[in-house]
Design an enzyme around this catalytic site. Structure first.
Site, PDB file in Angstrom:
ATOM      1  CG  ASP A  67      34.790  36.911  41.686  1.00 34.86           C
ATOM      2  OD1 ASP A  67      33.602  36.849  41.337  1.00 34.86           O
ATOM      3  OD2 ASP A  67      35.347  37.964  42.021  1.00 34.86           O
ATOM      4  CG  ASN A 136      41.213  46.123  47.780  1.00 32.11           C
ATOM      5  OD1 ASN A 136      40.496  46.000  46.785  1.00 32.11           O
ATOM      6  ND2 ASN A 136      41.579  45.088  48.520  1.00 32.11           N
ATOM      7  CG  HIS A 138      39.019  43.589  44.862  1.00 31.92           C
ATOM      8  ND1 HIS A 138      38.789  43.303  46.191  1.00 31.92           N
ATOM      9  CD2 HIS A 138      37.784  43.700  44.309  1.00 31.92           C
ATOM     10  CE1 HIS A 138      37.493  43.230  46.413  1.00 31.92           C
ATOM     11  NE2 HIS A 138      36.862  43.474  45.279  1.00 31.92           N
ATOM     12  CD  GLU A 143      41.377  41.227  47.714  1.00 31.29           C
ATOM     13  OE1 GLU A 143      41.358  42.408  47.314  1.00 31.29           O
ATOM     14  OE2 GLU A 143      40.525  40.775  48.504  1.00 31.29           O
TER      15      GLU A 143
HETATM   16  C1  F6R Z   1      32.515  40.278  42.209  1.00 30.78           C
HETATM   17  C2  F6R Z   1      33.811  40.884  41.966  1.00 30.78           C
HETATM   18  C3  F6R Z   1      34.316  41.992  42.819  1.00 30.78           C
HETATM   19  C4  F6R Z   1      33.335  43.150  42.930  1.00 30.78           C
HETATM   20  C5  F6R Z   1      33.918  44.252  43.806  1.00 30.78           C
HETATM   21  C6  F6R Z   1      32.943  45.397  43.986  1.00 30.78           C
HETATM   22  O1  F6R Z   1      32.280  39.239  41.290  1.00 30.78           O
HETATM   23  O2  F6R Z   1      34.470  40.449  41.091  1.00 30.78           O
HETATM   24  O3  F6R Z   1      35.519  42.455  42.259  1.00 30.78           O
HETATM   25  O4  F6R Z   1      33.045  43.643  41.656  1.00 30.78           O
HETATM   26  O5  F6R Z   1      34.235  43.737  45.073  1.00 30.78           O
HETATM   27  O6  F6R Z   1      31.880  44.948  44.754  1.00 30.78           O
HETATM   28  P1  F6R Z   1      30.568  45.838  44.934  1.00 30.78           P
HETATM   29  O7  F6R Z   1      29.955  45.953  43.592  1.00 30.78           O
HETATM   30  O8  F6R Z   1      29.717  45.030  45.894  1.00 30.78           O
HETATM   31  O9  F6R Z   1      31.005  47.143  45.490  1.00 30.78           O
END
Ligand code: F6R
Length: 248
Positions: A67, A136, A138, A143
């Protein structure tokens, strides 16, 4: 699903790095699906150390990232392209031409999503897809919603995601409201999926994702349908899942 329990974040990072290292060692031209955020920082540090020790060669590796924030250029220090360069690509012998991240500066969402889906088609099957998990549930920036998106799409970030990610920005207003993300369909096509999670604050969502119903309301729950998922998580993150599994 295979679960590997780690003691803490450092241990999780090392154990996950062992898996990525084995993948690159066994198949030098691996296609890696990569993630950003706090979860993989320690893992990328381990990979850089192993490269510097002469134990890993990235010269034939291709990578595709999950992403990118819409509106940020790769030079912006909050962009995911910048993150990947500074945490991994600038420190190993990967050919940057072979590293792909959605283009946050493309204003035309349809055009960028079609282009990135073509990139994914061109690089071929991802050998191992690394995933973190949002509070959440994701994965990528898929989302919670009413259905699973198949391909790359532009998402409006959930308020909880904006709040979780504001720690990286000067103010909450600076957090972009939209992002391009690989779809669930593309993530599920990877030959193997490596999920890394740490911390007690994610214990509840880990349990929901892996022991609850498969639902787009908890996007990571779709991973229950993949035949080759490895979850590397620390004790704190696994605490609720272990309780639920004991009750089954
Ligand atoms: C980032 C991504 C997100 C993160 C998720 C967890 O490329 O795809 O899905 O993996 O938001 O983020 P952290 O690791 O910062 O808790």
């Amino acid at each position: 699903m295979r679960i590997i329990e780690a003691v803490d974040y450092e241990d999780m990072s090392r154990k996950a790095a062992n898996i990525i290292s084995a993948q690159i060692t066994l198949k030098s031209d691996s296609v890696l699906g990569l993630a950003t955020g706090s979860s993989p920082v320690g893992l990328y540090k381990c990979l850089v150390e192993r490269y510097q020790n002469g134990d890993l060669d990235f010269s034939q590796v291709t990578s595709v990232n999950l992403d990118e924030y819409k509106g940020l250029s790769g030079d912006n220090d909050q962009s995911y392209r910048y993150f990947m360069n500074s945490h991994l690509f600038d420190h190993v012998n990967i050919d940057k031409i072979q590293t792909f991240v959605p283009n946050g500066l493309e204003a035309d969402s349809r055009q960028e999503c079609e282009r990135y889906d073509q990139v994914l088609a061109d690089v071929g099957r991802v050998d191992i897809q690394l995933l973190g998990m949002g509070h959440n549930g994701h994965i990528g920036f898929n989302e919670p919603g009413d259905f699973f998106h198949m391909g790359t799409h532009c998402v409006d970030l959930a308020q909880s995601t904006i709040e979780a990610n504001k720690r990286f920005f000067a103010t909450e207003e600076d957090v972009p409201r939209q992002a391009y993300t690989m779809g669930i369909g593309s993530i599920m096509q990877a030959a193997g999926i490596l999920v890394i999670v740490s911390g007690a604050e994610k214990a509840g969502i880990v349990a929901e994702a892996f022991a609850g119903p498969v639902t787009p309301r908890v996007p990571a729950s779709v991973l229950q349908l993949h035949h080759n998922v490895i979850l590397v998580a620390d004790q704190a993150a696994l605490s609720e899942l272990k309780k639920r599994m004991a009750d089954l």
